[in-house]
Design a protein around this motif. Structure first.
Motif, PDB file in Angstrom:
ATOM      1  N   VAL A  40       0.870  -1.184   0.000  1.00  0.00           N
ATOM      2  CA  VAL A  40       0.000   0.000   0.000  1.00  0.00           C
ATOM      3  C   VAL A  40       0.903   1.230   0.000  1.00  0.00           C
ATOM      4  O   VAL A  40       1.741   1.377   0.898  1.00  0.00           O
ATOM      5  N   THR A  41       0.739   2.103  -0.961  1.00  0.00           N
ATOM      6  CA  THR A  41       1.513   3.350  -0.980  1.00  0.00           C
ATOM      7  C   THR A  41       0.634   4.580  -1.118  1.00  0.00           C
ATOM      8  O   THR A  41       1.124   5.700  -0.967  1.00  0.00           O
ATOM      9  N   GLU A  42      -0.659   4.391  -1.410  1.00  0.00           N
ATOM     10  CA  GLU A  42      -1.566   5.520  -1.581  1.00  0.00           C
ATOM     11  C   GLU A  42      -2.882   5.261  -0.873  1.00  0.00           C
ATOM     12  O   GLU A  42      -3.285   4.116  -0.677  1.00  0.00           O
ATOM     13  N   LEU A  43      -3.547   6.337  -0.521  1.00  0.00           N
ATOM     14  CA  LEU A  43      -4.893   6.282   0.021  1.00  0.00           C
ATOM     15  C   LEU A  43      -5.651   7.483  -0.531  1.00  0.00           C
ATOM     16  O   LEU A  43      -5.180   8.620  -0.406  1.00  0.00           O
ATOM     17  N   ASP A  44      -6.772   7.206  -1.167  1.00  0.00           N
ATOM     18  CA  ASP A  44      -7.568   8.259  -1.812  1.00  0.00           C
ATOM     19  C   ASP A  44      -6.739   9.078  -2.793  1.00  0.00           C
ATOM     20  O   ASP A  44      -6.898  10.304  -2.907  1.00  0.00           O
ATOM     21  N   GLY A  45      -5.835   8.393  -3.493  1.00  0.00           N
ATOM     22  CA  GLY A  45      -5.047   9.050  -4.533  1.00  0.00           C
ATOM     23  C   GLY A  45      -3.861   9.844  -4.039  1.00  0.00           C
ATOM     24  O   GLY A  45      -3.135  10.437  -4.843  1.00  0.00           O
ATOM     25  N   GLU A  46      -3.625   9.841  -2.719  1.00  0.00           N
ATOM     26  CA  GLU A  46      -2.509  10.597  -2.156  1.00  0.00           C
ATOM     27  C   GLU A  46      -1.469   9.639  -1.582  1.00  0.00           C
ATOM     28  O   GLU A  46      -1.815   8.602  -1.020  1.00  0.00           O
ATOM     29  N   PRO A  47      -0.171   9.963  -1.718  1.00  0.00           N
ATOM     30  CA  PRO A  47       0.863   9.113  -1.127  1.00  0.00           C
ATOM     31  C   PRO A  47       0.687   9.009   0.382  1.00  0.00           C
ATOM     32  O   PRO A  47       0.316   9.988   1.046  1.00  0.00           O
ATOM     33  N   LEU A  48       0.955   7.840   0.936  1.00  0.00           N
ATOM     34  CA  LEU A  48       0.874   7.675   2.383  1.00  0.00           C
ATOM     35  C   LEU A  48       1.952   8.505   3.068  1.00  0.00           C
ATOM     36  O   LEU A  48       3.102   8.533   2.616  1.00  0.00           O
ATOM     37  N   PRO A  49       1.605   9.176   4.154  1.00  0.00           N
ATOM     38  CA  PRO A  49       2.634   9.838   4.964  1.00  0.00           C
ATOM     39  C   PRO A  49       3.547   8.783   5.598  1.00  0.00           C
ATOM     40  O   PRO A  49       3.272   7.581   5.514  1.00  0.00           O
ATOM     41  N   PRO A  50       4.635   9.210   6.237  1.00  0.00           N
ATOM     42  CA  PRO A  50       5.474   8.261   6.966  1.00  0.00           C
ATOM     43  C   PRO A  50       4.611   7.326   7.821  1.00  0.00           C
ATOM     44  O   PRO A  50       3.731   7.779   8.559  1.00  0.00           O
TER      45      PRO A  50
ATOM     46  N   ASN B 211       3.832   4.032  10.461  1.00  0.00           N
ATOM     47  CA  ASN B 211       4.405   3.611  11.734  1.00  0.00           C
ATOM     48  C   ASN B 211       4.358   2.110  11.975  1.00  0.00           C
ATOM     49  O   ASN B 211       5.362   1.497  12.310  1.00  0.00           O
ATOM     50  N   PHE B 212       3.186   1.488  11.817  1.00  0.00           N
ATOM     51  CA  PHE B 212       3.003   0.120  12.295  1.00  0.00           C
ATOM     52  C   PHE B 212       2.097  -0.638  11.340  1.00  0.00           C
ATOM     53  O   PHE B 212       1.243  -0.043  10.669  1.00  0.00           O
ATOM     54  N   VAL B 213       2.270  -1.973  11.305  1.00  0.00           N
ATOM     55  CA  VAL B 213       1.454  -2.812  10.440  1.00  0.00           C
ATOM     56  C   VAL B 213       1.224  -4.150  11.135  1.00  0.00           C
ATOM     57  O   VAL B 213       2.110  -4.678  11.814  1.00  0.00           O
ATOM     58  N   VAL B 214      -0.002  -4.697  10.987  1.00  0.00           N
ATOM     59  CA  VAL B 214      -0.322  -5.987  11.604  1.00  0.00           C
ATOM     60  C   VAL B 214      -1.429  -6.671  10.804  1.00  0.00           C
ATOM     61  O   VAL B 214      -2.309  -6.005  10.243  1.00  0.00           O
ATOM     62  N   ASN B 215      -1.375  -8.000  10.731  1.00  0.00           N
ATOM     63  CA  ASN B 215      -2.446  -8.788  10.134  1.00  0.00           C
ATOM     64  C   ASN B 215      -3.507  -9.085  11.176  1.00  0.00           C
ATOM     65  O   ASN B 215      -3.236  -9.078  12.370  1.00  0.00           O
ATOM     66  N   ASP B 216      -4.736  -9.405  10.716  1.00  0.00           N
ATOM     67  CA  ASP B 216      -5.726  -9.954  11.637  1.00  0.00           C
ATOM     68  C   ASP B 216      -6.117 -11.359  11.180  1.00  0.00           C
ATOM     69  O   ASP B 216      -5.683 -11.846  10.122  1.00  0.00           O
ATOM     70  N   LYS B 217      -6.939 -12.022  11.971  1.00  0.00           N
ATOM     71  CA  LYS B 217      -7.303 -13.419  11.699  1.00  0.00           C
ATOM     72  C   LYS B 217      -8.133 -13.576  10.437  1.00  0.00           C
ATOM     73  O   LYS B 217      -8.227 -14.682   9.885  1.00  0.00           O
ATOM     74  N   ASP B 218      -8.742 -12.500   9.952  1.00  0.00           N
ATOM     75  CA  ASP B 218      -9.579 -12.552   8.764  1.00  0.00           C
ATOM     76  C   ASP B 218      -8.829 -12.144   7.498  1.00  0.00           C
ATOM     77  O   ASP B 218      -9.445 -11.992   6.441  1.00  0.00           O
ATOM     78  N   GLY B 219      -7.530 -11.949   7.602  1.00  0.00           N
ATOM     79  CA  GLY B 219      -6.729 -11.637   6.431  1.00  0.00           C
ATOM     80  C   GLY B 219      -6.616 -10.164   6.107  1.00  0.00           C
ATOM     81  O   GLY B 219      -6.000  -9.796   5.097  1.00  0.00           O
ATOM     82  N   ARG B 220      -7.191  -9.310   6.931  1.00  0.00           N
ATOM     83  CA  ARG B 220      -7.063  -7.869   6.701  1.00  0.00           C
ATOM     84  C   ARG B 220      -5.682  -7.400   7.164  1.00  0.00           C
ATOM     85  O   ARG B 220      -5.084  -7.961   8.081  1.00  0.00           O
ATOM     86  N   LEU B 221      -5.226  -6.325   6.556  1.00  0.00           N
ATOM     87  CA  LEU B 221      -3.973  -5.688   6.942  1.00  0.00           C
ATOM     88  C   LEU B 221      -4.305  -4.333   7.552  1.00  0.00           C
ATOM     89  O   LEU B 221      -4.945  -3.499   6.914  1.00  0.00           O
ATOM     90  N   TRP B 222      -3.891  -4.137   8.773  1.00  0.00           N
ATOM     91  CA  TRP B 222      -4.125  -2.886   9.489  1.00  0.00           C
ATOM     92  C   TRP B 222      -2.806  -2.131   9.588  1.00  0.00           C
ATOM     93  O   TRP B 222      -1.747  -2.728   9.832  1.00  0.00           O
ATOM     94  N   PHE B 223      -2.854  -0.818   9.414  1.00  0.00           N
ATOM     95  CA  PHE B 223      -1.634  -0.032   9.565  1.00  0.00           C
ATOM     96  C   PHE B 223      -1.955   1.333  10.153  1.00  0.00           C
ATOM     97  O   PHE B 223      -3.111   1.774  10.147  1.00  0.00           O
ATOM     98  N   THR B 224      -0.914   1.981  10.686  1.00  0.00           N
ATOM     99  CA  THR B 224      -1.119   3.271  11.347  1.00  0.00           C
ATOM    100  C   THR B 224      -0.246   4.352  10.726  1.00  0.00           C
ATOM    101  O   THR B 224       0.884   4.107  10.308  1.00  0.00           O
TER     102      THR B 224
ATOM    103  N   GLU C 158      -9.818  -6.892   0.551  1.00  0.00           N
ATOM    104  CA  GLU C 158     -10.355  -7.037  -0.808  1.00  0.00           C
ATOM    105  C   GLU C 158     -11.284  -5.888  -1.196  1.00  0.00           C
ATOM    106  O   GLU C 158     -11.547  -5.666  -2.378  1.00  0.00           O
ATOM    107  N   LYS C 159     -11.734  -5.129  -0.219  1.00  0.00           N
ATOM    108  CA  LYS C 159     -12.604  -3.976  -0.497  1.00  0.00           C
ATOM    109  C   LYS C 159     -11.798  -2.719  -0.834  1.00  0.00           C
ATOM    110  O   LYS C 159     -12.369  -1.705  -1.225  1.00  0.00           O
ATOM    111  N   GLY C 160     -10.489  -2.778  -0.635  1.00  0.00           N
ATOM    112  CA  GLY C 160      -9.651  -1.609  -0.881  1.00  0.00           C
ATOM    113  C   GLY C 160      -8.962  -1.135   0.379  1.00  0.00           C
ATOM    114  O   GLY C 160      -8.833  -1.869   1.357  1.00  0.00           O
ATOM    115  N   VAL C 161      -8.522   0.111   0.360  1.00  0.00           N
ATOM    116  CA  VAL C 161      -7.820   0.719   1.492  1.00  0.00           C
ATOM    117  C   VAL C 161      -8.671   1.851   2.033  1.00  0.00           C
ATOM    118  O   VAL C 161      -9.148   2.700   1.269  1.00  0.00           O
ATOM    119  N   ARG C 162      -8.868   1.895   3.319  1.00  0.00           N
ATOM    120  CA  ARG C 162      -9.746   2.914   3.899  1.00  0.00           C
ATOM    121  C   ARG C 162      -9.321   3.232   5.328  1.00  0.00           C
ATOM    122  O   ARG C 162      -8.744   2.387   6.023  1.00  0.00           O
TER     123      ARG C 162
END
Length: 335
Positions: free
Chosen positions: A110-120, A122-135, A161-165
């Motif tokens: 993931v490098t963009e959200l809503d067409g804008e580059p992600l800021p610096p 901090n953290f990333v983690v998977n969950d049991k349902d296969g989603r990727l969470w980040f801060t 699978e729904k995208g990044v939000r």
């Protein structure tokens, strides 16, 4: 739901610095540490990759191979089902979530959200349902502009699978996140706001309204956040170099500290005055813990606690009476 009245950690439990042992050295900014059931440890490598610590103490570094000229600063790391290490890039002006193959090949997650580059990032983690969470800690540049109690422009985002939000916005310097053992809450450290908060977690990957769990003062600046199997949240604090357990009943218990009081006083004052700088946080003063930034439970019965740090070159560990909560990556292996 864990019964707070039956929490097994003694309120007298203390770990001395002399109780710690070094399990690996020769690392570069091992900010985030993952422990695996096979005895391996994976640590973020500030040189642009990750390090693997074998059960016998041997260390191997995997560094990103790229000819773009961009330098990457892995902060939080995660381990995907594929065995690839994922990292949140805490870049100077932009960030993102990336993967690293065993030969150092860089992959974009993931490098963009809503067409804008992600800021610096901090953290990333998977969950049991296969989603990727980040801060994302802050949208401000430089990030030091958010090192105070007033700025709260960080967020938590999800990629699936729904995208990044964005699922939670307006968070005060968003740092590590963790899911409670009962799966009902998403906890977050709001580092320079000096808070630990939580959100009700819904099955569809959305969250409810934020609730305050704990507030800190002085130089207790919460960074790492890890649960034990009984619902206690273990918080590593940079600057004060204290390890605090948030017991299920809400009580805070300091179980380890190696604080340079003069440095802690300086950081606390500058944090209040909104003058805290990168230079101030580039030292732990005389603390031997070197700004402990994360904790991972591993080892036999998940009763070994491994400490990552921002400013040192080693991972320290201690034996713990309470087992950790098995993380999602526990039975995975690095590809």
């Amino acid at each position: 739901m864990n019964n707070p009245l039956r929490y097994p950690l003694s309120k007298d439990y203390q770990v001395r610095f002399e109780d710690l042992r070094i399990v690996a050295d020769g690392l570069v900014r091992p900010e985030c540490v993952l422990a695996l059931s096979n005895g391996r440890i994976v640590a973020a490598n500030g040189g642009g990759g990750y390090s693997i610590v074998e059960p016998d103490g041997g260390v191997r570094h995997v560094i990103v191979c790229t000819n773009t000229g961009r330098k990457y600063l892995p902060n939080g790391i995660a381990l995907a089902k594929s065995g690839q290490v994922l990292f949140a890039d805490l870049g100077v002006s932009i960030g993102g979530i990336f993967s690293i193959s065993p030969d150092g090949k860089l992959g974009t997650v993931v490098t963009e959200l809503d067409g804008e580059p992600l800021p610096p990032s901090n953290f990333v983690v998977n969950d049991k349902d296969g989603r990727l969470w980040f801060t994302i800690s802050t949208r401000l540049r430089p990030r030091t502009a958010a090192w105070n109690h007033e700025v709260a422009d960080g967020y938590i985002a999800v990629a699936d699978e729904k995208g990044v939000r964005i699922v939670a916005d307006g968070v005060g310097y968003t740092n590590e996140i963790a899911f409670s053992p009962d799966g009902e809450w998403l906890y977050v450290n709001e580092t320079y706001n000096q808070k630990t908060s939580r959100f009700p977690l819904r099955p569809d990957g959305t969250v409810g309204a934020k609730e305050l769990v704990a507030a800190y003062d002085g130089a207790d600046i919460p960074d790492g956040l890890t649960f034990d199997a009984h619902g206690g949240a273990w918080i590593t604090c940079i600057a004060s170099n204290r390890l605090i357990v948030l017991r299920p009943d809400g009580e805070k218990q300091v179980v380890l500290e190696d604080t340079d009081e003069d440095h802690a006083e300086l950081v606390a004052r500058k944090l209040r005055d909104k003058t805290l700088s990168q230079q101030d946080m580039s030292t732990a003063g005389r603390s031997r813990l070197q700004n402990i930034s994360s904790l991972a439970f591993g080892g036999p019965f998940l009763k070994t606690a491994y400490l990552g740090c921002l400013l040192g070159t080693c991972i320290r560990a201690f034996d713990n009476p309470v087992p950790g909560l098995a993380p999602i990556h526990w039975d995975r292996n690095v590809a």
